[in-house]
Enzyme design. Sequence first.
Site, short mmCIF file in Angstrom:
data_model
loop_
_atom_site.label_atom_id
_atom_site.label_comp_id
_atom_site.label_asym_id
_atom_site.label_seq_id
_atom_site.Cartn_x
_atom_site.Cartn_y
_atom_site.Cartn_z
N CYS A 4 0.82 -1.41 -0.06
CA CYS A 4 0.11 -0.11 0.06
C CYS A 4 0.84 1.08 -0.03
O CYS A 4 1.68 1.39 0.96
CB CYS A 4 -0.91 0.10 1.08
SG CYS A 4 -1.69 1.76 1.21
N CYS A 7 0.66 3.45 2.97
CA CYS A 7 1.25 2.72 4.44
C CYS A 7 2.65 2.86 4.19
O CYS A 7 3.31 3.21 5.09
CB CYS A 7 0.93 1.43 4.37
SG CYS A 7 -0.81 0.99 5.00
N ASP A 30 -0.26 16.44 -2.82
CA ASP A 30 -0.69 15.20 -4.00
C ASP A 30 0.42 15.80 -5.02
O ASP A 30 0.70 16.84 -5.08
CB ASP A 30 -2.09 15.87 -4.33
CG ASP A 30 -2.60 14.66 -5.22
OD1 ASP A 30 -3.58 13.86 -4.41
OD2 ASP A 30 -2.54 14.21 -6.29
N HIS A 46 -4.39 1.63 8.18
CA HIS A 46 -4.93 1.46 6.96
C HIS A 46 -6.22 0.81 6.95
O HIS A 46 -6.70 -0.19 7.53
CB HIS A 46 -4.15 0.03 6.18
CG HIS A 46 -4.63 0.00 4.95
ND1 HIS A 46 -3.90 0.30 3.72
CD2 HIS A 46 -5.61 -0.83 4.40
CE1 HIS A 46 -4.70 -0.30 2.74
NE2 HIS A 46 -5.54 -0.93 3.25
N ASN A 86 -12.94 10.31 -1.72
CA ASN A 86 -13.42 9.31 -3.05
C ASN A 86 -13.61 7.84 -2.35
O ASN A 86 -12.92 7.31 -1.78
CB ASN A 86 -12.44 9.22 -4.16
CG ASN A 86 -12.47 10.93 -4.83
OD1 ASN A 86 -13.54 11.25 -4.86
ND2 ASN A 86 -11.26 10.91 -5.24
N GLY A 92 -13.79 7.11 -8.31
CA GLY A 92 -12.52 7.05 -9.09
C GLY A 92 -11.28 6.95 -8.10
O GLY A 92 -10.17 7.30 -8.16
N HIS A 97 -6.42 3.35 0.50
CA HIS A 97 -6.07 3.59 1.83
C HIS A 97 -6.75 4.89 2.06
O HIS A 97 -6.44 5.82 1.32
CB HIS A 97 -4.76 3.55 2.11
CG HIS A 97 -4.05 4.06 3.26
ND1 HIS A 97 -3.21 3.33 4.02
CD2 HIS A 97 -4.63 4.87 4.23
CE1 HIS A 97 -2.87 4.03 5.15
NE2 HIS A 97 -3.61 4.91 5.33
N HIS A 99 -8.14 8.56 2.44
CA HIS A 99 -7.65 9.94 2.65
C HIS A 99 -8.56 10.91 2.49
O HIS A 99 -9.36 10.57 1.39
CB HIS A 99 -6.56 9.91 1.60
CG HIS A 99 -6.55 9.35 0.24
ND1 HIS A 99 -6.84 8.13 -0.01
CD2 HIS A 99 -6.97 10.16 -0.83
CE1 HIS A 99 -7.26 7.96 -1.28
NE2 HIS A 99 -7.30 9.27 -1.88
N HIS A 101 -8.88 14.36 0.48
CA HIS A 101 -8.31 15.44 -0.12
C HIS A 101 -8.56 16.86 0.50
O HIS A 101 -9.66 17.20 0.78
CB HIS A 101 -8.92 15.62 -1.39
CG HIS A 101 -8.63 14.17 -2.28
ND1 HIS A 101 -7.28 13.92 -3.27
CD2 HIS A 101 -9.09 13.24 -2.25
CE1 HIS A 101 -7.52 12.94 -3.91
NE2 HIS A 101 -8.32 12.04 -3.38
P1 5GP Z 1 -7.79 9.03 -5.02
O1 5GP Z 1 -8.14 8.88 -6.58
O2 5GP Z 1 -7.74 7.49 -4.43
O3 5GP Z 1 -9.03 9.56 -4.33
O4 5GP Z 1 -6.70 9.85 -4.56
C1 5GP Z 1 -5.18 9.27 -4.60
C2 5GP Z 1 -4.47 10.54 -5.09
O5 5GP Z 1 -3.04 10.25 -4.70
C3 5GP Z 1 -4.33 11.29 -6.07
O6 5GP Z 1 -4.87 12.42 -6.27
C4 5GP Z 1 -3.07 11.06 -6.81
O7 5GP Z 1 -2.60 12.22 -7.54
C5 5GP Z 1 -2.37 10.91 -5.56
N1 5GP Z 1 -0.92 10.16 -5.59
C6 5GP Z 1 -0.83 8.96 -6.43
N2 5GP Z 1 0.51 8.52 -6.16
C7 5GP Z 1 1.19 9.52 -5.33
C8 5GP Z 1 2.55 9.36 -5.10
O8 5GP Z 1 3.47 8.90 -5.32
N3 5GP Z 1 2.69 10.84 -4.13
C9 5GP Z 1 1.91 11.58 -3.98
N4 5GP Z 1 2.24 12.64 -3.09
N5 5GP Z 1 0.61 11.61 -4.08
C10 5GP Z 1 0.15 10.53 -5.08
ZN ZN Z 2 -2.41 1.53 3.38
#
Ligand code: 5GP
Ligand code: ZN
Length: 113
Positions: A4, A7, A30, A46, A86, A92, A97, A99, A101
Amino acid sequence: MENCLFCKFVSGEFKTEKVFENEDFIIIKDIAPKAKNHFLAIPKKHFKLLAEMTQEDSQTLGRILKTIPTLSDVLHLENGYRLVVNQGDDAGQTVPHLHVHILSGQKMEWNPA
Ligand code: 5GP
Ligand code: ZN
């Protein structure tokens, strides 16, 4: 949780700049910002979905939500901000894990789709 990404950020196995950390969560920038400022608040524990939360997890999330506005200077929240969580494929969610935004620093359209 093995394999993950978030994690590994929490544990430090993968290096990333943590703009804030306490016992409950970390905040990172991000990698692909969707607003002028785009941070991710990541609980240290997690789990993927709000639906999976234990009572303790929900208390942790409550503390996280209470802490975010105290970090106005770091997160640039002074003129308002948006929180997004999300959940699952239709929303999407790409990282399984939970989170939050944190988007700030500009006027935002309301265009959820
Ligand atoms: P989700 O789409 O699951 O709601 O959000 C995941 C977020 O993680 C996305 O906005 C994506 O840009 C961000 N993200 C993905 N990989 C990485 C990474 O390696 N580092 C950082 N800082 N953000 C990441
Ligand atoms: Zn995790």
